[in-house]
Scaffold this motif. Sequence first.
Motif, PDB file in Angstrom:
ATOM      1  N   VAL A  58       0.838  -1.217   0.027  1.00  0.00           N
ATOM      2  CA  VAL A  58       0.069   0.310  -0.050  1.00  0.00           C
ATOM      3  C   VAL A  58       0.794   1.433  -0.010  1.00  0.00           C
ATOM      4  O   VAL A  58       0.750   1.996  -0.842  1.00  0.00           O
ATOM      5  CB  VAL A  58      -1.071  -0.259   1.219  1.00  0.00           C
ATOM      6  CG1 VAL A  58      -1.777   0.978   0.869  1.00  0.00           C
ATOM      7  CG2 VAL A  58      -1.769  -1.089   0.825  1.00  0.00           C
ATOM      8  N   GLN A  59       2.138   1.733   0.881  1.00  0.00           N
ATOM      9  CA  GLN A  59       2.635   2.309   1.113  1.00  0.00           C
ATOM     10  C   GLN A  59       3.610   3.159  -0.367  1.00  0.00           C
ATOM     11  O   GLN A  59       3.787   4.126  -0.830  1.00  0.00           O
ATOM     12  CB  GLN A  59       3.337   2.494   2.504  1.00  0.00           C
ATOM     13  CG  GLN A  59       2.793   2.280   3.551  1.00  0.00           C
ATOM     14  CD  GLN A  59       2.666   1.088   4.292  1.00  0.00           C
ATOM     15  OE1 GLN A  59       2.410  -0.039   3.101  1.00  0.00           O
ATOM     16  NE2 GLN A  59       2.369   0.782   5.764  1.00  0.00           N
ATOM     17  N   VAL A  60       4.394   1.106  -1.213  1.00  0.00           N
ATOM     18  CA  VAL A  60       5.206   1.488  -1.932  1.00  0.00           C
ATOM     19  C   VAL A  60       4.503   2.018  -3.376  1.00  0.00           C
ATOM     20  O   VAL A  60       4.541   2.989  -4.119  1.00  0.00           O
ATOM     21  CB  VAL A  60       5.849   0.560  -2.672  1.00  0.00           C
ATOM     22  CG1 VAL A  60       6.398   0.547  -3.561  1.00  0.00           C
ATOM     23  CG2 VAL A  60       6.466   0.149  -1.337  1.00  0.00           C
ATOM     24  N   ILE A  61       2.958   1.453  -3.695  1.00  0.00           N
ATOM     25  CA  ILE A  61       2.545   1.914  -4.751  1.00  0.00           C
ATOM     26  C   ILE A  61       1.437   2.854  -4.278  1.00  0.00           C
ATOM     27  O   ILE A  61       1.686   4.115  -5.367  1.00  0.00           O
ATOM     28  CB  ILE A  61       0.899   1.073  -4.692  1.00  0.00           C
ATOM     29  CG1 ILE A  61       1.219  -0.474  -4.631  1.00  0.00           C
ATOM     30  CG2 ILE A  61      -0.094   1.526  -5.607  1.00  0.00           C
ATOM     31  CD1 ILE A  61       0.103  -1.552  -5.312  1.00  0.00           C
ATOM     32  N   GLN A  62       1.394   3.379  -3.029  1.00  0.00           N
ATOM     33  CA  GLN A  62       0.736   5.032  -2.541  1.00  0.00           C
ATOM     34  C   GLN A  62       1.627   5.994  -3.578  1.00  0.00           C
ATOM     35  O   GLN A  62       1.661   7.126  -3.674  1.00  0.00           O
ATOM     36  CB  GLN A  62       0.008   4.927  -1.763  1.00  0.00           C
ATOM     37  CG  GLN A  62      -0.246   6.796  -1.028  1.00  0.00           C
ATOM     38  CD  GLN A  62      -1.455   6.942  -0.145  1.00  0.00           C
ATOM     39  OE1 GLN A  62      -1.632   5.947  -0.115  1.00  0.00           O
ATOM     40  NE2 GLN A  62      -1.439   7.728   0.034  1.00  0.00           N
ATOM     41  N   TYR A  63       2.733   5.868  -2.731  1.00  0.00           N
ATOM     42  CA  TYR A  63       3.718   6.890  -2.992  1.00  0.00           C
ATOM     43  C   TYR A  63       4.249   6.583  -4.047  1.00  0.00           C
ATOM     44  O   TYR A  63       4.205   8.099  -4.703  1.00  0.00           O
ATOM     45  CB  TYR A  63       5.156   6.138  -1.887  1.00  0.00           C
ATOM     46  CG  TYR A  63       6.523   7.011  -2.274  1.00  0.00           C
ATOM     47  CD1 TYR A  63       6.894   8.213  -1.520  1.00  0.00           C
ATOM     48  CD2 TYR A  63       8.291   7.061  -3.015  1.00  0.00           C
ATOM     49  CE1 TYR A  63       7.847   8.751  -1.564  1.00  0.00           C
ATOM     50  CE2 TYR A  63       8.514   7.345  -3.950  1.00  0.00           C
ATOM     51  CZ  TYR A  63       8.680   8.763  -2.825  1.00  0.00           C
ATOM     52  OH  TYR A  63      10.048   9.520  -2.599  1.00  0.00           O
ATOM     53  N   ALA A  64       3.566   5.862  -4.864  1.00  0.00           N
ATOM     54  CA  ALA A  64       4.807   6.266  -6.390  1.00  0.00           C
ATOM     55  C   ALA A  64       3.782   6.999  -7.160  1.00  0.00           C
ATOM     56  O   ALA A  64       3.800   7.412  -7.591  1.00  0.00           O
ATOM     57  CB  ALA A  64       4.718   4.465  -7.205  1.00  0.00           C
TER      58      ALA A  64
END
Length: 222
Positions: A58-64
Amino acid sequence: FDHLLTKNEKIVFKKRVIESEATLQELGTELNVTRERVRQIENKVRRKLMIYLEENDVQVIQYALENGVENFVIDNFYEIELVEEIASKLNVMVNGLVRITPGVYAGGHDYIRVGAKDTKFGFSSHDNTYLKAIKKVIDAPHINFDGIHCHVGSQIEEIQAYVLAMNKFVDIAYEIYDIFGIVINKLNAGGGFGIQYTASDHPLEFDDVVSTIMDIIYKGFD
């Protein structure tokens, strides 16, 4: 992620995984270890990174998405739902490549053979799983189905692996058109090119790999 790494692992992560510039010999000299030890450290770092990314999707995709990344390779049904959910909240569109396993077993070690039909990376081409995934991506309001992707392995030294995979992918592209009426924008052959770690390694010439792949694609879509 850095807090999960030892001092030597941080150096290898930066110079081999992120920058991809340092050779095994150069890092071996810097860390005062053998080239084989550097390779072991790199493999360990890559496994740690894979686990970290899986646990922090979740954090990785949202950051991207918040930082302008528009293209995603999607390799499981959970990711389709997750990317759609986050893209919807941010009101952005994502170009999605569906990762399909072509059933080609290639690469120098079990850890890096990822194109076989029983791999956990991607949707199987041996049943209709990949078609279900493509349909789900097509139906997602915030994901634009942009094409298909594969990665048959790493440290590949046999040109036949690419020949088999790309011929399979040309067939799949026609199948996508027949079923969904869509001409794919992208056909990504992945990477996996072998390099000469030791004197016994005999990597393929990069130009030969590219020309072989492109010949199959040009003839397949002629």
